[in-house]
Motif scaffolding. Structure first.
Motif, PDB file in Angstrom:
ATOM      1  N   ILE A 259      44.405  -7.207   4.471  1.00 43.62           N
ATOM      2  CA  ILE A 259      44.685  -6.904   5.870  1.00 43.62           C
ATOM      3  C   ILE A 259      45.131  -5.448   5.929  1.00 43.62           C
ATOM      4  CG2 ILE A 259      46.075  -7.460   7.886  1.00 43.62           C
ATOM      5  CD1 ILE A 259      46.505 -10.255   6.676  1.00 43.62           C
ATOM      6  N   SER A 260      44.377  -4.615   6.625  1.00 41.62           N
ATOM      7  CA  SER A 260      44.728  -3.196   6.707  1.00 41.62           C
ATOM      8  C   SER A 260      45.423  -2.897   8.026  1.00 41.62           C
ATOM      9  CB  SER A 260      43.487  -2.309   6.541  1.00 41.62           C
ATOM     10  OG  SER A 260      42.507  -2.622   7.500  1.00 41.62           O
ATOM     11  N   ALA A 261      46.453  -2.081   7.938  1.00 41.62           N
ATOM     12  CA  ALA A 261      47.261  -1.731   9.113  1.00 41.62           C
ATOM     13  C   ALA A 261      47.549  -0.233   9.094  1.00 41.62           C
ATOM     14  CB  ALA A 261      48.557  -2.527   9.122  1.00 41.62           C
ATOM     15  N   GLY A 262      46.993   0.474  10.055  1.00 42.97           N
ATOM     16  CA  GLY A 262      47.222   1.916  10.117  1.00 42.97           C
ATOM     17  C   GLY A 262      48.627   2.283  10.533  1.00 42.97           C
ATOM     18  N   TRP A 263      49.278   1.414  11.317  1.00 43.36           N
ATOM     19  CA  TRP A 263      50.580   1.785  11.880  1.00 43.36           C
ATOM     20  C   TRP A 263      51.682   1.875  10.834  1.00 43.36           C
ATOM     21  CZ3 TRP A 263      54.937  -1.265  11.551  1.00 43.36           C
ATOM     22  CH2 TRP A 263      54.758  -2.620  11.249  1.00 43.36           C
ATOM     23  N   ILE A 264      51.515   1.241   9.690  1.00 39.49           N
ATOM     24  CA  ILE A 264      52.585   1.314   8.685  1.00 39.49           C
ATOM     25  C   ILE A 264      52.738   2.724   8.124  1.00 39.49           C
ATOM     26  CG2 ILE A 264      52.535  -1.117   8.043  1.00 39.49           C
ATOM     27  CD1 ILE A 264      50.856  -0.387   5.611  1.00 39.49           C
ATOM     28  N   THR A 265      51.720   3.572   8.328  1.00 41.08           N
ATOM     29  CA  THR A 265      51.882   4.977   7.948  1.00 41.08           C
ATOM     30  C   THR A 265      51.966   5.895   9.164  1.00 41.08           C
ATOM     31  OG1 THR A 265      49.461   5.066   7.603  1.00 41.08           O
ATOM     32  CG2 THR A 265      50.860   4.835   5.652  1.00 41.08           C
TER      33      THR A 265
END
Length: 277
Positions: A259-265
Motif C-alpha cells: 500500500i503506497s501513501a504519498g502523504w507520509i512524506t
C-alpha cells in the motif's frame, strides 16, 4: 543505515542557509566565545525517532569536540516529555546549530511517526506500507530512511532504478501493450517493471504482458479484492490512492501486497522536538 557522507552535505547546506553572510548575530553578541553549556533534545509529543544522527551532525560540524549521550536511538519510540539525547559543548555552537538540528529531526521523526501509524493499522495482514517519490526536494534519501525507521518500505528512489508505466505514458504510447513493449526493449533484465491501472479490464490486459507488478490506482476494497483474485499471485499488487489511517485497514484486508501513501512524506506533521538548555 545512513552513512555520514550521505547526510552531511544536507546539514552543511542547511547551516549555511541559516548563517548567511554574517553568522549568528544574536548568539555571538550575547554568549562569550569560551562559554560551555549542556542541552537536552526533548520530545514534546509521542513519536518515532528518526534523523537523530543527522541532527547531531549539525552540532558536530560547529563543535567537533561536542560530547553526546543518546537516550533514544533512531527507530525508537519516545513518549511526550522523553529525552532523546544530551549534548555538551561550546554554548555558541549549540545555540547556532539548534534550529537546523530541530528542523531536520522534527521533519524526519514526523515521517517515521506517520509511517508507524499506518504500519500499526495493518498489523496482522500481509500488506506492507511503502512511500513514493512525493518527497521534499533535497531530502529524499533522508525521508525514505525515515519511512524505514517507521516500519515501512521504500518504493523506487528515482526515475532511474525501476519502471512505473503511468496513465500519461500509456496515453502517449497509444496503449498499455506498446508502452510495455518499448520499456522491455529499452531496459536491462535487472529492471523491474510496474504498470498502473484504473480498471479491472486494464488489469486483464496487463496480466498478458511481461511485467513484475501492478499498481491498482484509486480502487475501492471490493475492486481490490477482485483484482487480487485475478492476479492470483502472478504479480506483486500495490494499492494506491485514498490511503488514510481510517481506510488503510480495509485496503490491506483486500489481500494486496503493498500500500503506497504519498502523504507520509509530503504531508506528515512535524514531530515537536525541543532543545532545553
Amino acid at each position: 543505515m545512513l552513512q555520514p557522507l550521505m547526510y552531511e552535505p544536507v546539514v552543511r547546506a542547511t547551516l549555511l542557509e541559516d548563517l548567511g553572510r554574517a553568522g549568528d548575530l544574536t548568539t555571538d553578541a550575547i554568549v562569550p566565545a569560551d562559554a560551555m553549556a549542556t542541552a537536552h533534545l526533548v520530545a514534546r509529543q509521542d513519536g518515532r525517532v528518526a534523523g537523530l544522527e543527522v541532527a547531531l551532525c549539525a552540532f558536530r560540524l560547529l563543535d567537533p569536540d561536542v560530547a553526546i549521550a543518546i537516550d533514544h536511538v533512531d527507530g525508537a519510540d519516545v513518549p511526550a516529555g522523553g529525552r532523546i539525547a544530551t549534548v555538551h559543548g561550546r554554548a555558541r555552537a549549540l545555540l547556532t546549530a539548534e534550529r537546523t538540528a530541530l528542523n531536520l529531526m522534527g521533519r524526519l521523526s514526523g515521517v517515521a511517526t506517520a509511517t508507524r501509524g499506518l504500519v500499526r493499522a495493518v498489523e496482522g495482514t500481509a500488506a506492507r506500507i511503502v512511500c513514493t517519490r512525493k518527497t521534499t526536494p533535497g531530502l529524499r534519501t533522508l525521508e525514505k530512511a525515515a519511512v524505514r525507521l517507521g516500519g515501512g518500505a521504500n518504493h523506487r528512489f528515482g526515475l532511474d532504478d525501476a519502471v512505473l508505466v503511468k496513465d500519461n505514458h500509456v496515453a502517449i504510447a497509444g496503449g498499455i501493450r506498446p508502452a510495455v513493449e518499448r520499456v522491455r526493449a529499452a531496459t536491462g533484465h535487472m529492471v523491474k517493471v510496474e504498470v498502473e491501472v484504473d480498471t479491472l479490464d486494464q488489469l486483464k490486459e496487463v496480466l498478458e504482458l511481461p511485467v513484475d507488478a501492478v499498481l491498482l490506482d484509486n480502487m475501492g476494497p471490493d475492486d481490490l479484492r477482485a483484482a487480487v483474485a485475478l492476479v492470483d499471485g502472478r504479480l506483486l499488487t500495490e494499492a494506491s490512492g485514498g490511503v488514510t489511517l481510517a481506510s488503510v485497514r480495509a485496503i490491506a484486508e483486500s489481500g494486496v501486497d503493498m500500500i503506497s501513501a504519498g502523504w507520509i512524506t509530503h504531508s506528515a506533521p512535524t514531530l515537536d522536538i525541543g532543545l532545553d538548555m
